[in-house]
Structure formats: structure tokens, C-alpha cells
Motif scaffolding. Sequence first.
Motif, PDB file in Angstrom:
ATOM      1  N   VAL A   1       1.056  -1.348  -0.092  1.00 38.38           N
ATOM      2  CA  VAL A   1       0.078  -0.338   0.107  1.00 38.38           C
ATOM      3  C   VAL A   1       0.956   1.267   0.150  1.00 38.38           C
ATOM      4  O   VAL A   1       2.020   1.470   0.383  1.00 38.38           O
ATOM      5  N   ASP A   2       0.566   2.070  -1.040  1.00 39.14           N
ATOM      6  CA  ASP A   2       1.096   3.712  -0.538  1.00 39.14           C
ATOM      7  C   ASP A   2       0.025   4.361  -0.686  1.00 39.14           C
ATOM      8  O   ASP A   2      -1.465   4.135  -0.724  1.00 39.14           O
ATOM      9  N   MET A   3       0.462   6.055  -0.843  1.00 44.47           N
ATOM     10  CA  MET A   3      -0.985   6.953  -1.176  1.00 44.47           C
ATOM     11  C   MET A   3      -0.910   7.986  -2.038  1.00 44.47           C
ATOM     12  O   MET A   3      -1.290   8.933  -2.508  1.00 44.47           O
ATOM     13  N   GLU A   4       0.155   7.629  -3.465  1.00 44.16           N
ATOM     14  CA  GLU A   4       0.466   8.888  -4.636  1.00 44.16           C
ATOM     15  C   GLU A   4       0.267   7.452  -5.601  1.00 44.16           C
ATOM     16  O   GLU A   4       0.027   7.967  -6.948  1.00 44.16           O
ATOM     17  N   SER A   5       0.454   6.343  -5.552  1.00 44.98           N
ATOM     18  CA  SER A   5       0.942   5.717  -6.918  1.00 44.98           C
ATOM     19  C   SER A   5      -0.011   5.838  -8.238  1.00 44.98           C
ATOM     20  O   SER A   5       0.265   6.150  -9.211  1.00 44.98           O
ATOM     21  N   PHE A   6      -1.485   5.490  -7.224  1.00 45.48           N
ATOM     22  CA  PHE A   6      -2.083   6.070  -8.729  1.00 45.48           C
ATOM     23  C   PHE A   6      -3.118   6.451  -9.186  1.00 45.48           C
ATOM     24  O   PHE A   6      -2.881   7.131 -10.464  1.00 45.48           O
ATOM     25  N   ALA A   7      -2.688   8.590  -8.168  1.00 47.10           N
ATOM     26  CA  ALA A   7      -2.434   9.272  -8.835  1.00 47.10           C
ATOM     27  C   ALA A   7      -1.908   9.712  -9.759  1.00 47.10           C
ATOM     28  O   ALA A   7      -2.439  10.268 -10.400  1.00 47.10           O
ATOM     29  N   ILE A   8      -0.409   9.005  -9.767  1.00 51.15           N
ATOM     30  CA  ILE A   8       0.258   9.792 -10.398  1.00 51.15           C
ATOM     31  C   ILE A   8       0.319   9.161 -12.258  1.00 51.15           C
ATOM     32  O   ILE A   8       0.210   9.579 -12.406  1.00 51.15           O
ATOM     33  N   TRP A   9      -0.321   7.575 -12.351  1.00 54.35           N
ATOM     34  CA  TRP A   9      -0.476   6.627 -12.947  1.00 54.35           C
ATOM     35  C   TRP A   9      -1.723   7.551 -13.600  1.00 54.35           C
ATOM     36  O   TRP A   9      -1.127   7.604 -14.969  1.00 54.35           O
ATOM     37  N   ARG A  10      -2.634   8.371 -13.446  1.00 52.45           N
ATOM     38  CA  ARG A  10      -3.788   8.934 -13.917  1.00 52.45           C
ATOM     39  C   ARG A  10      -3.597  10.244 -14.239  1.00 52.45           C
ATOM     40  O   ARG A  10      -3.555   9.922 -15.731  1.00 52.45           O
ATOM     41  N   ALA A  11      -2.319  11.341 -14.086  1.00 55.88           N
ATOM     42  CA  ALA A  11      -2.062  11.229 -14.473  1.00 55.88           C
ATOM     43  C   ALA A  11      -0.871  11.399 -15.364  1.00 55.88           C
ATOM     44  O   ALA A  11      -1.060  12.096 -17.147  1.00 55.88           O
ATOM     45  N   CYS A  12      -0.371   9.942 -15.253  1.00 58.51           N
ATOM     46  CA  CYS A  12       0.851   9.667 -16.433  1.00 58.51           C
ATOM     47  C   CYS A  12      -0.260   9.881 -18.126  1.00 58.51           C
ATOM     48  O   CYS A  12       0.165   9.917 -18.820  1.00 58.51           O
ATOM     49  N   GLN A  13      -1.060   8.432 -17.644  1.00 57.32           N
ATOM     50  CA  GLN A  13      -2.523   8.692 -18.498  1.00 57.32           C
ATOM     51  C   GLN A  13      -2.817   9.636 -19.620  1.00 57.32           C
ATOM     52  O   GLN A  13      -2.977   9.476 -20.422  1.00 57.32           O
ATOM     53  N   ARG A  14      -2.663  10.892 -18.516  1.00 62.09           N
ATOM     54  CA  ARG A  14      -3.180  11.580 -19.500  1.00 62.09           C
ATOM     55  C   ARG A  14      -2.703  12.616 -20.363  1.00 62.09           C
ATOM     56  O   ARG A  14      -2.579  12.844 -21.625  1.00 62.09           O
ATOM     57  N   PHE A  15      -1.297  12.389 -19.987  1.00 61.07           N
ATOM     58  CA  PHE A  15      -0.310  12.545 -20.969  1.00 61.07           C
ATOM     59  C   PHE A  15       0.580  11.925 -21.938  1.00 61.07           C
ATOM     60  O   PHE A  15       1.920  11.957 -21.699  1.00 61.07           O
ATOM     61  N   LYS A  16      -0.020  10.472 -21.517  1.00 60.83           N
ATOM     62  CA  LYS A  16       0.397   9.503 -22.276  1.00 60.83           C
ATOM     63  C   LYS A  16       1.910   9.077 -21.762  1.00 60.83           C
ATOM     64  O   LYS A  16       2.551   8.704 -23.157  1.00 60.83           O
ATOM     65  N   LEU A  17       2.441   8.942 -20.663  1.00 63.76           N
ATOM     66  CA  LEU A  17       3.835   9.173 -20.426  1.00 63.76           C
ATOM     67  C   LEU A  17       3.868   7.780 -19.858  1.00 63.76           C
ATOM     68  O   LEU A  17       2.817   7.318 -18.905  1.00 63.76           O
ATOM     69  N   PRO A  18       4.834   6.567 -19.712  1.00 65.84           N
ATOM     70  CA  PRO A  18       4.947   5.517 -19.222  1.00 65.84           C
ATOM     71  C   PRO A  18       4.942   5.915 -18.106  1.00 65.84           C
ATOM     72  O   PRO A  18       6.304   6.953 -17.695  1.00 65.84           O
ATOM     73  N   LEU A  19       5.141   4.643 -16.803  1.00 67.41           N
ATOM     74  CA  LEU A  19       5.234   5.210 -15.861  1.00 67.41           C
ATOM     75  C   LEU A  19       6.540   3.554 -14.919  1.00 67.41           C
ATOM     76  O   LEU A  19       5.584   3.259 -14.970  1.00 67.41           O
ATOM     77  N   VAL A  20       7.254   3.706 -14.103  1.00 65.96           N
ATOM     78  CA  VAL A  20       7.700   3.146 -13.522  1.00 65.96           C
ATOM     79  C   VAL A  20       7.236   3.449 -11.969  1.00 65.96           C
ATOM     80  O   VAL A  20       7.639   4.727 -11.315  1.00 65.96           O
ATOM     81  N   VAL A  21       7.549   2.106 -10.465  1.00 64.14           N
ATOM     82  CA  VAL A  21       6.797   2.732  -9.377  1.00 64.14           C
ATOM     83  C   VAL A  21       7.835   1.735  -8.655  1.00 64.14           C
ATOM     84  O   VAL A  21       7.383   0.733  -8.791  1.00 64.14           O
ATOM     85  N   LEU A  22       8.537   1.964  -8.208  1.00 62.22           N
ATOM     86  CA  LEU A  22       8.933   1.482  -7.084  1.00 62.22           C
ATOM     87  C   LEU A  22       8.766   1.720  -5.894  1.00 62.22           C
ATOM     88  O   LEU A  22       8.610   3.206  -5.234  1.00 62.22           O
ATOM     89  N   ARG A  23       9.094   0.851  -4.614  1.00 64.20           N
ATOM     90  CA  ARG A  23       8.392   0.732  -3.657  1.00 64.20           C
ATOM     91  C   ARG A  23       8.829  -0.024  -2.232  1.00 64.20           C
ATOM     92  O   ARG A  23       9.508  -0.785  -2.944  1.00 64.20           O
ATOM     93  N   GLY A  24       9.669   0.835  -2.028  1.00 60.18           N
ATOM     94  CA  GLY A  24      10.184   0.032  -0.372  1.00 60.18           C
ATOM     95  C   GLY A  24       9.707  -0.125   0.997  1.00 60.18           C
ATOM     96  O   GLY A  24       8.987   0.682   0.752  1.00 60.18           O
ATOM     97  N   ILE A  25       9.647  -1.847   1.115  1.00 59.77           N
ATOM     98  CA  ILE A  25       8.679  -2.071   2.641  1.00 59.77           C
ATOM     99  C   ILE A  25       9.407  -1.658   3.777  1.00 59.77           C
ATOM    100  O   ILE A  25       9.716  -1.903   4.014  1.00 59.77           O
ATOM    101  N   SER A  26       8.806  -0.333   4.353  1.00 65.79           N
ATOM    102  CA  SER A  26       8.584  -0.117   5.624  1.00 65.79           C
ATOM    103  C   SER A  26       8.530   0.094   6.467  1.00 65.79           C
ATOM    104  O   SER A  26       8.908  -0.202   7.525  1.00 65.79           O
ATOM    105  N   ASP A  27       7.224  -0.677   6.462  1.00 65.95           N
ATOM    106  CA  ASP A  27       6.748  -0.903   8.129  1.00 65.95           C
ATOM    107  C   ASP A  27       5.279  -2.001   6.994  1.00 65.95           C
ATOM    108  O   ASP A  27       5.036  -2.249   6.392  1.00 65.95           O
TER     109      ASP A  27
END
Length: 210
Positions: free
Chosen positions: A143-169
Motif C-alpha cells: 500500500v502507498d498513498m500516491e502512485s495511482f494518482a500519479i499514474w492517472r496524471a501520466c495516462q492523461r499525458f500519455k507517459l509511461p510510469l515505473v513505480v518503485l517501493r521499499g517496504i518500510s512497515d
Amino acid sequence: MLSELAGRRVLFLMAAEPEYGPCLRALFTPVMTGVGPVEAAVVATATLAELQQQGQRPDLVVSLGSAGSARLEQCAVYQADALAYRDMDASALGFEAGVTPFLDLPAQVPLDLLIPDLPAARLSTGANIVSGAAYDRVAEDMVDMESFAIWRACQRFKLPLVVLRGISDGAAPLEGLHSWTEYLGIIDARLAEAVGLLSEALGSGAITLR
């Protein structure tokens, strides 16, 4: 605002300064979105619009930082291969939970741009901090708090997205801010290694951008 990886223009987005440690600082300067899907959507969209207006459209957007998980290895880094928006629930109107009404998207959207040799997991984005038994209500692996929202912005601008997450807790219920920050130093180093893998994949052609 933009960084270069293997000759490509990359926009790195992070949520908060505590996640941006010395190892990542040696590699790039990110745009800080703030915490949560609303802040992430506002800042990501505004940043991409500004870059496009300036003729500085990135080749790739990378969302990176920490995530929680009760299933995955703590302090390990994963790339997201699918995203979900756990805040959305219009099931009272007959829509599947996680599906935004009148938007032609499934409850879980795939991410196809993946780094070879880096573990992948499904990611749920929402405005709440998940802890303890609350993980039982999340179908995705982390779980995170940002990546889906960022993906939607990227989708609007037709840009590829890579999501990297380290498990902190997530292995134990959170007991305060220190439960999140305790292992961010380890995650900083491991996220830097993942960015190195991304650079290698771009340079070798293992990842190709349109």
C-alpha cells in the motif's frame, strides 16, 4: 526538474523528504508531491503540464518511495506491476468496489513497463495509513498513498510510469511516526540500487520507451 538515465529524460516523483536519503540524493533531484492521492494528483499534473509547455516532456516518470505491506519482505524493494485505488467505492450504485464510475478502467490496472530481475507486486493507493488488521481488507500486496494518482496524471499525458517501493512497515502494527521512518535509511540504499537497475535496462534496451 528532469534527470537523465541512459540518455532518457526522467521525472522522479517522491512524496516526502524523509524518504529522500543520501543514496538517492546522489542520483537525482525529485519533485516532491506531498502526501496522499490529492496532493500527488495536483503536483504531478501541474508538473507535467509545465514541462510540456516548456518543451521538456519527459520520456519516463518514476514514482518511488516507501510502502507498507503485511505480506512482503520488510525493507525489500518491489516494482508495482498493477495499481488499484482503494478509496473508490461506489458499490451502493452497483459499481465494483475500486472502479471509478463512468471511467473505462478496471479496479486494478496493469503496469507493463517492468525492470528485469526486480521483484514485482500489486500496489493499492489510498488516503489512509494501513496498519494491523486493516491489511486484511486490501487485496493488493502493498500500500502507498500516491502512485495511482500519479499514474492517472501520466495516462492523461500519455507517459509511461515505473513505480518503485521499499517496504518500510507492515509486519507489525504502527506505533507512531518512528515505525515508518525507522528503516528508511535501508530503503534509500535499496531504492538507489533499483534505480541503477532501471538505468541498466534502459541502456541495454531491456526496457524500451515509445
